[in-house]
Design an enzyme around this catalytic site. Sequence first.
Site, short mmCIF file in Angstrom:
data_model
loop_
_atom_site.label_atom_id
_atom_site.label_comp_id
_atom_site.label_asym_id
_atom_site.label_seq_id
_atom_site.Cartn_x
_atom_site.Cartn_y
_atom_site.Cartn_z
N GLU A 173 36.12 45.55 34.09
CA GLU A 173 35.03 44.59 34.27
C GLU A 173 33.68 45.20 34.65
O GLU A 173 33.17 44.97 35.75
CB GLU A 173 35.41 43.55 35.32
CG GLU A 173 36.69 42.82 35.01
CD GLU A 173 36.90 41.60 35.90
OE1 GLU A 173 36.02 41.31 36.73
OE2 GLU A 173 37.93 40.94 35.75
N GLU A 370 44.17 40.29 32.48
CA GLU A 370 44.27 39.49 33.72
C GLU A 370 44.11 38.03 33.36
O GLU A 370 43.25 37.67 32.55
CB GLU A 370 43.15 39.82 34.72
CG GLU A 370 43.30 41.15 35.41
CD GLU A 370 42.18 41.43 36.40
OE1 GLU A 370 41.53 40.47 36.91
OE2 GLU A 370 41.94 42.61 36.68
#
Length: 461
Positions: A173, A370
Amino acid sequence: MTNWLSRSEEITSRIPKGFIFGAATSSWQIEGSSHLRGRSIWEDFADTPGKILDGAGADPATDHFNRLESDLDLLADLGVDSYRFSVSWPRILPTGEGAVDQKGIDFYDRLIDGLLERNIKPALTLYHWDLPSALQEKGGWASKEIYEHFENYADILASKFADRVFTWATLNEPWVIAFLGNAAGIHAPGIKDPATALEVAYRLMVSSGKALEVLRSNKANNPGVVLNLTTIIADDDKIQDAANHIDNLQNRFWLDLLAGRGIAPEIMDSTSQYTNWDFVEEADLRAAANKIDWLGINYYSPMRVASKPAKGPDHIVGQTPALFPGSPPLHFVPREPQTDMGWEMHAPSLTTTLTRITKDLPGVPLFITENGGAFPDKLVDGVVDDQDRVDYYATHLLAAMDAIDQGVDLRGYYAWSLMDNLEWAEGWTKRFGIVRVSEDDPTRIPKRSFEFLKKVFVERN
Ligand code: GCO
C-alpha cells in the site's frame, strides 16, 4: 443475516480449481519483541503522545515472535494454501543498512520452513511500513538514497529466501505510506506536507521497480507489488471533478506508473500548488514500470464522496480530504452498513474495482491480498460469534467470484487478518482478526469467522 455456515456451498461451488486461499498479517502489527531488533518509525510515532488512540506500542503486540509455532499450527488448522506476512526491515538491518542481524534472518527462516513443513506457501512482503528509524532520519522515502537501501535490503532477503518463497511483494500500500504518513500525518512518520507526500509516492514506486529487478536477479519467484485500490462513488452530480481527483491519486497514479504511462498531466496540474514534480526522471519512470508477475489488491470499502456532508458522526478512519492534496472541497459519505472503521460495506465495489484494474493494467494476474472487516466483537462464554464478519467475508468472496465470471484473472484471496492485532493509529481499538487476541491476553481464540473460512477452504474442490 444469511446463515453462511450452512450455505457455504453457494461460495465453494464457484471457486475455480487452483485458486489460492490464505490469511495475512504484518510484522509490526503482530510480532512484538522489539528489543530484539532495531528501532522503527512506528515506535517513534507510538512514543509521541496522542498519535495512537489507546497509547498502544510495539510490545507485546500479539507476541507472535514467541508464539510462532502455535500460530503456524493455527494456519494449518484453517486450511490455507498460503500465508502472507511481512519482514521487519529493522530485524534484518537494525539501522536499515550495514551488518545483517542473524537473529532476524533466523526468525524468518523458522517462519518460512515452518510454513513449508505444513504445506503452506510463503507470501513475503518486504515492506509493510516499519522503516528503520535511522533511514527516516536520512530522509526516508522522500530521499533518492532510499533506492539503494531498498535494493540492498531486497538483495539480502532474496539471497536468503528466494529458494523457498512463493510470491514476493515489494511494498504494501504505497498510497497509505505516502499520504497517511506524509500528507495527513495520521501514520508514521507523522509528516503533514503534501509536497513530501507526492515525492514519496513517486519514490516508492521507483524503489519498488528497482527492487523487482534485484529480486529477479536472485531468481525469486513471482515478484509483484500490493496496492490499495478501490471504487470511488460520486454521490451527486456536483462532485464528479472531486471524485476524479480522488480516483487519480487513489488508483490511477499507481496503475499508470506500473503500465508505463508515467504521471498523468491532470495529476501534475491538480497538485502544482505543492510541487512542480521536477524530481521525476525518465529512467526512474522506466524502473517504476518494471514487469510485475502479479498485482495484489487490498480492498475493504468503496469511497463515496458528495458535495454535502452526511448526517451523523463523520469519523471515518483513513477517509479525509487531507489525504488527497489538491482536492476540490468534498465530503466522505459512507452509507450504512458500516464496519467499525466507519467503512461502508458494499461488496459490488470489490467487483468493479477488479474489473477496472483488468482494464487499466491488462494481462497482469491479480490476487486479493487483504480483505476483511473490523467489528465490535464480544467474547461470551469463550466464544466470539462474529456473524457480521462472516457476512462480510461471504459477500466479498461472492463478489470476487463475480469478477472472475466477468473475465478478471483473479488467482487468490487472503483474509485480513489471521488475528486481532495492532491496528496502527487505532491501536487495539479495532479488531480485524478471525482469531481473537487481546492486548492483555495473548490467548488465541478462533472466532466463528475462522470456522466459516475454514469450511470454505476445506470444502472447495
Ligand atoms: C492496510 C494494511 C493493514 C491494515 C488493514 C486494516 O491495508 O491498511 O495493510 O495493515 O491493518 O488494512 O486497516
